[in-house]
Design a protein around this motif. Structure first.
Motif, PDB file in Angstrom:
ATOM      1  N   ARG A  41       0.834  -1.201   0.000  1.00 50.50           N
ATOM      2  CA  ARG A  41       0.000   0.000   0.000  1.00 50.50           C
ATOM      3  C   ARG A  41       0.871   1.254   0.000  1.00 50.50           C
ATOM      4  NH1 ARG A  41      -3.773   2.245  -2.325  1.00 50.50           N
ATOM      5  NH2 ARG A  41      -4.099   4.281  -1.397  1.00 50.50           N
ATOM      6  N   GLU A  45       0.550   4.532  -2.488  1.00 52.99           N
ATOM      7  CA  GLU A  45       0.393   5.900  -1.999  1.00 52.99           C
ATOM      8  C   GLU A  45       1.434   6.830  -2.602  1.00 52.99           C
ATOM      9  OE1 GLU A  45       0.511   5.361   2.208  1.00 52.99           O
ATOM     10  OE2 GLU A  45      -1.583   4.671   2.323  1.00 52.99           O
ATOM     11  N   GLU A  89      -8.383   6.193  -2.890  1.00 52.63           N
ATOM     12  CA  GLU A  89      -8.876   4.987  -2.208  1.00 52.63           C
ATOM     13  C   GLU A  89      -9.999   5.315  -1.234  1.00 52.63           C
ATOM     14  OE1 GLU A  89      -7.129   1.310   0.503  1.00 52.63           O
ATOM     15  OE2 GLU A  89      -6.304   3.335   0.687  1.00 52.63           O
ATOM     16  N   ASP A  90      -9.871   6.410  -0.485  1.00 52.26           N
ATOM     17  CA  ASP A  90     -10.889   6.763   0.510  1.00 52.26           C
ATOM     18  C   ASP A  90     -11.926   7.749  -0.033  1.00 52.26           C
ATOM     19  OD1 ASP A  90      -9.448   9.089   0.341  1.00 52.26           O
ATOM     20  OD2 ASP A  90      -9.025   9.259   2.487  1.00 52.26           O
ATOM     21  N   SER A  95     -14.272  16.817   4.427  1.00 47.29           N
ATOM     22  CA  SER A  95     -15.140  16.272   5.476  1.00 47.29           C
ATOM     23  C   SER A  95     -16.317  17.167   5.849  1.00 47.29           C
ATOM     24  CB  SER A  95     -14.319  15.965   6.727  1.00 47.29           C
ATOM     25  OG  SER A  95     -13.732  17.152   7.252  1.00 47.29           O
ATOM     26  N   ASP A 145     -18.544  11.389   6.219  1.00 51.63           N
ATOM     27  CA  ASP A 145     -18.477  10.372   7.269  1.00 51.63           C
ATOM     28  C   ASP A 145     -19.794   9.612   7.439  1.00 51.63           C
ATOM     29  OD1 ASP A 145     -20.047  12.222   8.580  1.00 51.63           O
ATOM     30  OD2 ASP A 145     -18.672  12.548  10.254  1.00 51.63           O
ATOM     31  N   LEU A 149     -17.806   3.258   2.320  1.00 52.49           N
ATOM     32  CA  LEU A 149     -16.618   3.358   1.477  1.00 52.49           C
ATOM     33  C   LEU A 149     -16.999   3.306  -0.001  1.00 52.49           C
ATOM     34  CD1 LEU A 149     -13.555   3.444   1.154  1.00 52.49           C
ATOM     35  CD2 LEU A 149     -13.520   0.948   1.424  1.00 52.49           C
ATOM     36  N   ARG A 152     -18.452   6.673  -1.012  1.00 54.41           N
ATOM     37  CA  ARG A 152     -17.433   7.724  -1.163  1.00 54.41           C
ATOM     38  C   ARG A 152     -16.714   7.586  -2.498  1.00 54.41           C
ATOM     39  NH1 ARG A 152     -16.448   6.419   4.298  1.00 54.41           N
ATOM     40  NH2 ARG A 152     -14.444   5.437   3.845  1.00 54.41           N
ATOM     41  N   ARG A 153     -16.443   6.369  -2.891  1.00 57.78           N
ATOM     42  CA  ARG A 153     -15.786   6.161  -4.181  1.00 57.78           C
ATOM     43  C   ARG A 153     -16.733   6.467  -5.334  1.00 57.78           C
ATOM     44  NH1 ARG A 153     -12.655   0.509  -2.614  1.00 57.78           N
ATOM     45  NH2 ARG A 153     -11.196   1.445  -1.122  1.00 57.78           N
TER      46      ARG A 153
END
Length: 225
Positions: A41, A45, A89-90, A95, A145, A149, A152-153
């Motif tokens: 990973r 990144e 990825e996230d 936020s 939040d 997941l 979000r993608r």
């Protein structure tokens, strides 16, 4: 390589090294799909950060659409990166902004498009992504939040497609999801943007990644290819 071919190249990595990444060589032309299987990973990144303009290579060279982002002025570099759609990825969502605000931010900031003018395009893109019309408003009214997941993608993919990118970079798009959800996102990435961009998938070493159809494939370990 011919000059005509050179003009078709959207991404070139020439012996790129940074931390655990490299040296990496890759050429991706318009309309092509490439997948980079990464066994760490940390490597993903580093590579995603370099592609997104957040990190500089320790050595080697990156070119986007024939230009070195690091050699440009800040406004020119941002204009160049605006031609690339990124799906972190996230999700990479801010936020304290609702999903709708995250989704339209690049189009309103870089292109001055009004939120009202974007609504119909977002609805059409969401339909191609497989988001039911009845649930779209609820999805886009949530803060990051409050999203799963996968959601979000989805928002990040819609945000990227809205900019009509020439290159789409997806970071571990299906990782951490059940197979059906992951494969649905991969299918959407190949079809959601128009005109069809070149696509670069950063992938974990798993069975779903193995089934991604690509014109070019590269495997990176902790010390490069």
């Amino acid at each position: 390589m011919s000059r005509s071919s050179d003009r078709d190249i959207v991404l070139r990595l020439d012996r790129v090294v940074r931390g655990p990444l490299g040296p990496v060589d890759l050429i991706l032309s318009a309309g092509e799909t490439a997948k980079v299987i990464v066994e760490s990973r940390a490597v993903a990144e580093e590579l995603f950060g370099i592609l997104a303009g957040q990190l500089l290579p320790a050595s080697g060279r990156i070119e986007l659409f024939g230009q070195d982002p690091a050699a440009l002025s800040e406004p020119a570099r941002l204009d160049l990166l605006a031609r690339v759609g990124f799906v972190p990825e996230d999700g990479g969502l801010i936020s304290n902004l609702k999903a709708w605000e995250n989704l339209i931010l690049p189009a309103t900031y870089h292109r001055g498009e009004s939120p009202a003018a974007l609504e119909s395009r977002v609805s059409a893109l969401a339909k191609r992504l497989g988001v039911p019309a009845a649930s779209l408003a609820t999805l886009l009214g949530k803060l990051p939040d409050q999203l799963t997941l996968a959601e979000r993608r989805q928002v990040a993919l819609l945000r990227a497609a809205l900019m009509k990118p020439s290159l789409l970079v997806c970071d571990f798009l299906h990782a951490g999801l059940d197979r059906a959800a992951g494969e649905a996102l991969l299918k959407a990435a190949a079809t959601v943007a128009e005109p069809a961009p070149a696509i670069l998938h950063l992938c974990p070493d798993d069975a779903v990644s193995a089934r991604i159809t690509a014109d070019r494939s590269l495997r990176l370990g902790a010390e490069g290819p």
